[in-house]
Design a protein around this motif. Structure first.
Motif, PDB file in Angstrom:
ATOM      1  N   ARG A  99      14.365   9.067   1.209  1.00 45.42           N
ATOM      2  CA  ARG A  99      12.996   9.346   1.653  1.00 45.42           C
ATOM      3  C   ARG A  99      12.442   8.082   2.290  1.00 45.42           C
ATOM      4  NH1 ARG A  99       8.514   8.807  -2.953  1.00 45.42           N
ATOM      5  NH2 ARG A  99       7.418   8.387  -1.020  1.00 45.42           N
ATOM      6  N   ARG A 100      11.190   8.171   2.754  1.00 44.52           N
ATOM      7  CA  ARG A 100      10.569   7.027   3.427  1.00 44.52           C
ATOM      8  C   ARG A 100       9.360   6.537   2.639  1.00 44.52           C
ATOM      9  NH1 ARG A 100      12.043   6.063   8.918  1.00 44.52           N
ATOM     10  NH2 ARG A 100      13.729   7.465   9.553  1.00 44.52           N
ATOM     11  N   TYR A 101       9.063   5.254   2.838  1.00 41.31           N
ATOM     12  CA  TYR A 101       8.010   4.585   2.082  1.00 41.31           C
ATOM     13  C   TYR A 101       7.079   3.841   3.034  1.00 41.31           C
ATOM     14  CZ  TYR A 101      11.298   5.411  -1.728  1.00 41.31           C
ATOM     15  OH  TYR A 101      12.147   6.002  -2.621  1.00 41.31           O
ATOM     16  N   ASP A 102       5.859   3.626   2.571  1.00 44.37           N
ATOM     17  CA  ASP A 102       4.893   2.876   3.368  1.00 44.37           C
ATOM     18  C   ASP A 102       5.174   1.375   3.329  1.00 44.37           C
ATOM     19  OD1 ASP A 102       3.060   5.182   4.002  1.00 44.37           O
ATOM     20  OD2 ASP A 102       2.979   5.222   1.814  1.00 44.37           O
ATOM     21  N   THR A 103       5.742   0.914   2.230  1.00 43.82           N
ATOM     22  CA  THR A 103       6.043  -0.511   2.051  1.00 43.82           C
ATOM     23  C   THR A 103       7.409  -0.657   1.402  1.00 43.82           C
ATOM     24  OG1 THR A 103       3.683  -0.910   1.609  1.00 43.82           O
ATOM     25  CG2 THR A 103       5.213  -2.702   1.111  1.00 43.82           C
ATOM     26  N   VAL A 104       8.225  -1.545   1.937  1.00 46.14           N
ATOM     27  CA  VAL A 104       9.458  -1.949   1.258  1.00 46.14           C
ATOM     28  C   VAL A 104       9.290  -3.413   0.875  1.00 46.14           C
ATOM     29  CG1 VAL A 104      11.944  -2.296   1.442  1.00 46.14           C
ATOM     30  CG2 VAL A 104      10.883  -0.300   2.519  1.00 46.14           C
ATOM     31  N   PHE A 105       9.430  -3.703  -0.414  1.00 51.39           N
ATOM     32  CA  PHE A 105       9.187  -5.045  -0.936  1.00 51.39           C
ATOM     33  C   PHE A 105      10.455  -5.573  -1.595  1.00 51.39           C
ATOM     34  CE2 PHE A 105       8.178  -7.865  -4.468  1.00 51.39           C
ATOM     35  CZ  PHE A 105       7.314  -8.787  -3.882  1.00 51.39           C
TER      36      PHE A 105
ATOM     37  N   ALA B 180       0.836  -1.199   0.000  1.00 50.26           N
ATOM     38  CA  ALA B 180       0.000   0.000   0.000  1.00 50.26           C
ATOM     39  C   ALA B 180       0.868   1.245   0.000  1.00 50.26           C
ATOM     40  CB  ALA B 180      -0.908   0.000   1.233  1.00 50.26           C
ATOM     41  N   GLY B 181       0.266   2.342  -0.412  1.00 49.08           N
ATOM     42  CA  GLY B 181       0.926   3.640  -0.345  1.00 49.08           C
ATOM     43  C   GLY B 181       2.100   3.750  -1.302  1.00 49.08           C
ATOM     44  N   ASP B 182       3.142   4.414  -0.847  1.00 49.46           N
ATOM     45  CA  ASP B 182       4.369   4.547  -1.625  1.00 49.46           C
ATOM     46  C   ASP B 182       5.253   3.340  -1.349  1.00 49.46           C
ATOM     47  OD1 ASP B 182       3.688   7.095  -2.704  1.00 49.46           O
ATOM     48  OD2 ASP B 182       4.222   8.017  -0.787  1.00 49.46           O
ATOM     49  N   VAL B 183       5.631   2.643  -2.407  1.00 50.41           N
ATOM     50  CA  VAL B 183       6.339   1.364  -2.277  1.00 50.41           C
ATOM     51  C   VAL B 183       7.760   1.502  -2.814  1.00 50.41           C
ATOM     52  CG1 VAL B 183       6.381  -1.046  -3.011  1.00 50.41           C
ATOM     53  CG2 VAL B 183       4.205   0.047  -2.461  1.00 50.41           C
ATOM     54  N   LEU B 184       8.715   0.954  -2.067  1.00 53.87           N
ATOM     55  CA  LEU B 184      10.087   0.809  -2.531  1.00 53.87           C
ATOM     56  C   LEU B 184      10.316  -0.662  -2.833  1.00 53.87           C
ATOM     57  CD1 LEU B 184      13.062   1.767  -2.906  1.00 53.87           C
ATOM     58  CD2 LEU B 184      13.375   1.323  -0.450  1.00 53.87           C
ATOM     59  N   GLU B 185      10.704  -0.967  -4.063  1.00 54.53           N
ATOM     60  CA  GLU B 185      11.028  -2.342  -4.431  1.00 54.53           C
ATOM     61  C   GLU B 185      12.537  -2.472  -4.556  1.00 54.53           C
ATOM     62  OE1 GLU B 185      10.152  -5.841  -7.749  1.00 54.53           O
ATOM     63  OE2 GLU B 185       9.605  -3.773  -8.211  1.00 54.53           O
ATOM     64  N   LEU B 186      13.122  -3.274  -3.709  1.00 55.13           N
ATOM     65  CA  LEU B 186      14.557  -3.510  -3.745  1.00 55.13           C
ATOM     66  C   LEU B 186      14.880  -4.666  -4.681  1.00 55.13           C
ATOM     67  CD1 LEU B 186      15.366  -3.276   0.079  1.00 55.13           C
ATOM     68  CD2 LEU B 186      15.569  -1.468  -1.641  1.00 55.13           C
ATOM     69  N   ALA B 187      15.966  -4.505  -5.452  1.00 53.71           N
ATOM     70  CA  ALA B 187      16.406  -5.564  -6.378  1.00 53.71           C
ATOM     71  C   ALA B 187      15.252  -5.996  -7.274  1.00 53.71           C
ATOM     72  CB  ALA B 187      16.981  -6.737  -5.608  1.00 53.71           C
ATOM     73  N   CYS B 188      14.728  -5.058  -8.021  1.00 53.39           N
ATOM     74  CA  CYS B 188      13.521  -5.307  -8.828  1.00 53.39           C
ATOM     75  C   CYS B 188      13.758  -6.215 -10.015  1.00 53.39           C
ATOM     76  CB  CYS B 188      12.931  -3.990  -9.313  1.00 53.39           C
ATOM     77  SG  CYS B 188      13.968  -3.092 -10.517  1.00 53.39           S
ATOM     78  N   GLY B 189      15.026  -6.431 -10.406  1.00 47.84           N
ATOM     79  CA  GLY B 189      15.298  -7.299 -11.544  1.00 47.84           C
ATOM     80  C   GLY B 189      14.630  -6.794 -12.805  1.00 47.84           C
TER      81      GLY B 189
ATOM     82  N   VAL C  79      16.545  -1.116   5.456  1.00 49.30           N
ATOM     83  CA  VAL C  79      15.098  -1.254   5.260  1.00 49.30           C
ATOM     84  C   VAL C  79      14.349  -0.394   6.272  1.00 49.30           C
ATOM     85  CG1 VAL C  79      13.153  -2.859   5.296  1.00 49.30           C
ATOM     86  CG2 VAL C  79      15.324  -3.566   4.272  1.00 49.30           C
ATOM     87  N   ALA C  80      14.776  -0.437   7.531  1.00 50.34           N
ATOM     88  CA  ALA C  80      14.110   0.369   8.564  1.00 50.34           C
ATOM     89  C   ALA C  80      14.209   1.853   8.249  1.00 50.34           C
ATOM     90  CB  ALA C  80      14.728   0.066   9.935  1.00 50.34           C
ATOM     91  N   ALA C  81      15.364   2.286   7.749  1.00 49.06           N
ATOM     92  CA  ALA C  81      15.545   3.701   7.418  1.00 49.06           C
ATOM     93  C   ALA C  81      14.644   4.131   6.275  1.00 49.06           C
ATOM     94  CB  ALA C  81      17.006   3.963   7.064  1.00 49.06           C
ATOM     95  N   ALA C  82      14.223   3.165   5.445  1.00 47.13           N
ATOM     96  CA  ALA C  82      13.372   3.482   4.302  1.00 47.13           C
ATOM     97  C   ALA C  82      11.889   3.484   4.646  1.00 47.13           C
ATOM     98  CB  ALA C  82      13.621   2.484   3.171  1.00 47.13           C
ATOM     99  N   LEU C  83      11.531   2.988   5.831  1.00 46.75           N
ATOM    100  CA  LEU C  83      10.119   2.844   6.179  1.00 46.75           C
ATOM    101  C   LEU C  83       9.574   4.072   6.900  1.00 46.75           C
ATOM    102  CD1 LEU C  83       9.851  -0.858   7.403  1.00 46.75           C
ATOM    103  CD2 LEU C  83       8.730   0.137   5.399  1.00 46.75           C
ATOM    104  N   ALA C  84       8.397   4.495   6.470  1.00 46.70           N
ATOM    105  CA  ALA C  84       7.661   5.526   7.184  1.00 46.70           C
ATOM    106  C   ALA C  84       7.094   4.926   8.469  1.00 46.70           C
ATOM    107  CB  ALA C  84       6.526   6.049   6.302  1.00 46.70           C
ATOM    108  N   PRO C  85       6.675   5.754   9.432  1.00 49.90           N
ATOM    109  CA  PRO C  85       6.051   5.212  10.639  1.00 49.90           C
ATOM    110  C   PRO C  85       4.913   4.253  10.287  1.00 49.90           C
ATOM    111  CG  PRO C  85       6.467   7.544  10.911  1.00 49.90           C
ATOM    112  CD  PRO C  85       6.792   7.226   9.477  1.00 49.90           C
ATOM    113  N   HIS C  86       4.924   3.093  10.949  1.00 45.07           N
ATOM    114  CA  HIS C  86       3.929   2.037  10.738  1.00 45.07           C
ATOM    115  C   HIS C  86       4.039   1.379   9.355  1.00 45.07           C
ATOM    116  CE1 HIS C  86       2.239   3.441  14.454  1.00 45.07           C
ATOM    117  NE2 HIS C  86       2.046   4.640  13.947  1.00 45.07           N
ATOM    118  N   GLY C  87       5.151   1.640   8.659  1.00 47.14           N
ATOM    119  CA  GLY C  87       5.369   0.962   7.389  1.00 47.14           C
ATOM    120  C   GLY C  87       5.781  -0.482   7.590  1.00 47.14           C
ATOM    121  N   LYS C  88       5.686  -1.264   6.531  1.00 49.53           N
ATOM    122  CA  LYS C  88       5.969  -2.700   6.622  1.00 49.53           C
ATOM    123  C   LYS C  88       6.949  -3.125   5.527  1.00 49.53           C
ATOM    124  CE  LYS C  88       1.606  -4.184   8.743  1.00 49.53           C
ATOM    125  NZ  LYS C  88       1.205  -2.824   9.149  1.00 49.53           N
TER     126      LYS C  88
END
Length: 213
Positions: free
Chosen positions: A106-112, A46-55, A132-141
């Protein structure tokens, strides 16, 4: 004999750069991977998503369908080119970064991340989860998918040799995680995690414990 992790990780990047034209073949050959793509619909994306190693962007479109925006990053310009061509959504932006040397701006709601955690050396697991924690907004997953437990021997850094169509060989990091063991490791690193098996894979949802209080 000690493994030079920096050299191993550089070789891992070189492997995925060289493998870019062959990368998608595994999704064509394996129905279980194609079926796994649908798991995104059951996860808290949900929200703004960061995808790591998207291939090559196999997961990026599915993320974009659920997100407000997606920032997809990878160290290989070759796979990023394929991902850009595959992903038509205006919600998605791509960036070339080496996750082991990068800090989010910046921070994201979801890191995938899918099939990436097994490429993180055990000695760098804590630093990776700090990123990953540094990339997450409060209550992000953080939401992740990877290969499940394996009978393969585990080493402090498991260097697995992969061969490409042209016969060239590369070493990559390959660490197989047991859900219970990984849950314990994340607990020690300050995370609350729910990690389950799905056929031959693991699917995890994690949140920094400070965000759950």
């Amino acid at each position: 004999m000690a493994v030079d992790e920096d050299a191993l990780l550089a070789e891992q990047i070189a492997y995925y750069r060289a493998r870019a034209p062959e990368y998608d073949r595994v999704y064509t050959e394996r129905r279980d991977l194609r079926d796994l793509l649908t798991v995104v619909d059951d996860l808290p994306i949900a929200g703004d998503v960061l995808e790591l190693a998207c291939g090559t962007g196999q997961w990026t479109g599915a993320l974009a369908a659920r997100a407000r925006s997606v920032t997809a990053v990878d160290a290989s310009p070759e796979v990023l080119g394929i991902a850009r061509a595959r992903t038509a959504s205006a919600k998605v932006g791509f960036e070339r970064v080496d996750v082991f040397k990068w800090q989010p701006q910046r921070r994201y709601d979801t890191v995938f991340f899918a099939f990436w955690l097994s490429h993180v050396p055990p000695s760098r697991l804590g630093d990776f989860w700090n990123t990953v924690a540094a990339a997450l907004a409060p209550h992000g997953k953080a939401v992740f998918i990877d290969e499940g437990p394996s009978a393969a021997a585990r080493a402090e850094v498991a260097a697995e040799v992969r061969r490409l169509d042209d016969g060239s060989k590369y070493r990559i990091v390959k660490v197989f995680h047991e859900p219970e063991e990984l849950t314990g490791e994340l607990t020690e690193l300050g995370w609350s995690a729910d990690i389950r098996t799905r056929e031959e894979f693991i699917v995890g949802i994690a949140e920094p414990r400070s965000a759950t209080r």
